[in-house]
Design an enzyme around this catalytic site. Structure first.
Site, short mmCIF file in Angstrom:
data_model
loop_
_atom_site.label_atom_id
_atom_site.label_comp_id
_atom_site.label_asym_id
_atom_site.label_seq_id
_atom_site.Cartn_x
_atom_site.Cartn_y
_atom_site.Cartn_z
N ASP A 177 0.85 -1.19 0.00
CA ASP A 177 0.00 0.00 0.00
C ASP A 177 0.89 1.24 0.00
O ASP A 177 1.34 1.71 1.04
CB ASP A 177 -0.91 0.00 1.22
CG ASP A 177 -1.97 1.10 1.16
OD1 ASP A 177 -1.77 2.08 0.41
OD2 ASP A 177 -2.99 0.98 1.86
N HIS A 182 0.20 8.35 3.64
CA HIS A 182 0.77 7.78 4.85
C HIS A 182 2.27 8.07 5.02
O HIS A 182 2.86 7.65 6.02
CB HIS A 182 0.52 6.28 4.86
CG HIS A 182 -0.91 5.93 4.65
ND1 HIS A 182 -1.89 6.23 5.57
CD2 HIS A 182 -1.56 5.35 3.60
CE1 HIS A 182 -3.06 5.83 5.12
NE2 HIS A 182 -2.89 5.30 3.93
N ILE A 197 -0.70 9.89 8.24
CA ILE A 197 -1.41 9.02 9.17
C ILE A 197 -1.10 7.56 8.86
O ILE A 197 -0.63 7.23 7.77
CB ILE A 197 -2.94 9.25 9.10
CG1 ILE A 197 -3.48 8.96 7.69
CG2 ILE A 197 -3.28 10.67 9.55
CD1 ILE A 197 -4.99 9.02 7.58
N GLY A 200 -5.19 2.50 7.58
CA GLY A 200 -6.26 1.86 8.33
C GLY A 200 -6.07 0.35 8.43
O GLY A 200 -6.21 -0.23 9.51
#
Length: 278
Positions: A177, A182, A197, A200
């Site tokens: 990913d 991120h 961040i 998830g």
């Protein structure tokens, strides 16, 4: 309508890298050797069940139109394991868009993906997930169902605290990913975040590890399914608190929060098998 089947392969190394990417071995490198090593004496390598999230991702799941990827966040995730994941293998993944909903502040797009063993055609993993695209709502579509949910009105049976690394997103992205939300401060700022961040699915993987160890005796064969909704972002370096409430007949509810109490995964449900009888 389902997209074209997509072939995805993985190796022992990929499974090991994923485990480290979701915190296995952090703080105690000897605790999870079955998931972090392939050559420890007397320890057979196993694969974390939540690795199935990555195995069910097909390119068609990302082809949902033109929009700013900085505004895309994962909203929910469900995974069901039809059998334990092998250390290495090849699957054929078929992904279907099952719904697109107008949530006002954004659009929710839901998918279902099924991964079958490329050798025998038997199902290995079924996943359902939702992507929320902020700023793309207001197109007049159906809002979709939203059933009420409350955690059990009692103290959790178990509470597990898991620390994430400052560089956790850099590790996790190596499993595939590569969304710059991120890692890239500029992209994160465009998305409305003060800094990049955590993915998830990485938070989901941390939570799945806690559930596997606490309720399944660290045995992936006992892990059946796991679902949850993402409610707030996690910053790399945050500590996660997983609260677990045991149910009946191999079920449990869970909720993951940051140490300040901010809930990051709610509506958590786990189904698992009891220990094998001799």
């Amino acid at each position: 309508m389902p997209g074209e089947p997509y072939e995805r392969s993985w190796t022992s190394t990929d499974a090991l890298l994923y485990a480290v990417g979701v915190g296995a071995g952090l703080g105690d490198p000897l605790r999870e050797l079955a998931f972090t090593t392939e050559n420890s004496e007397g320890v057979a390598q196993k694969v974390l069940p939540t690795y199935g999230v990555l195995l069910t991702r097909a390119p068609t799941a990302r082809s949902i139109g033109a929009f700013d990827r900085a505004m895309l966040v994962q909203a929910e995730q469900h995974i069901e394991l039809h059998r334990p994941l092998p250390v290495a293998g090849t699957v054929l993944v078929t992904s279907t868009v099952t719904g697109m909903y107008d949530k006002g502040s954004g659009a929710l797009v839901e998918f279902e993906s099924v991964a079958v063993d490329a050798a025998d055609g038997q199902p290995l993993v079924t996943a359902r997930f939702g992507m929320f695209i902020r700023g793309e709502g207001g197109f007049g579509g159906d809002r979709g169902a939203s059933a009420p949910w409350q955690p059990p009105d009692q103290d959790p049976d178990r509470r597990v605290v898991l620390r994430t690394r400052q560089e956790q997103a850099l590790l996790y992205r190596l499993s595939g990913d590569r969304n710059p939300l991120h890692t890239d401060p500029a992209v994160a700022a465009r998305g409305g975040f003060s800094r990049p961040i955590l993915h998830g699915p990485c938070t989901y993987g941390f939570t799945g590890r806690a559930l596997l160890h606490e309720l399944c005796g660290s045995d992936p064969a006992r892990f059946i399914s796991m679902s949850g909704r993402f409610t707030a972002p996690v910053t790399p370096g945050d500590s996660l608190v997983v609260s677990i409430w045991r149910g009946d007949d191999g079920t449990a509810s869970f909720r993951t929060a940051k140490e300040d109490g901010t809930v990051v995964i709610d509506r958590g449900r786990l189904r698992y098998r009891g220990p094998a009888t001799p």
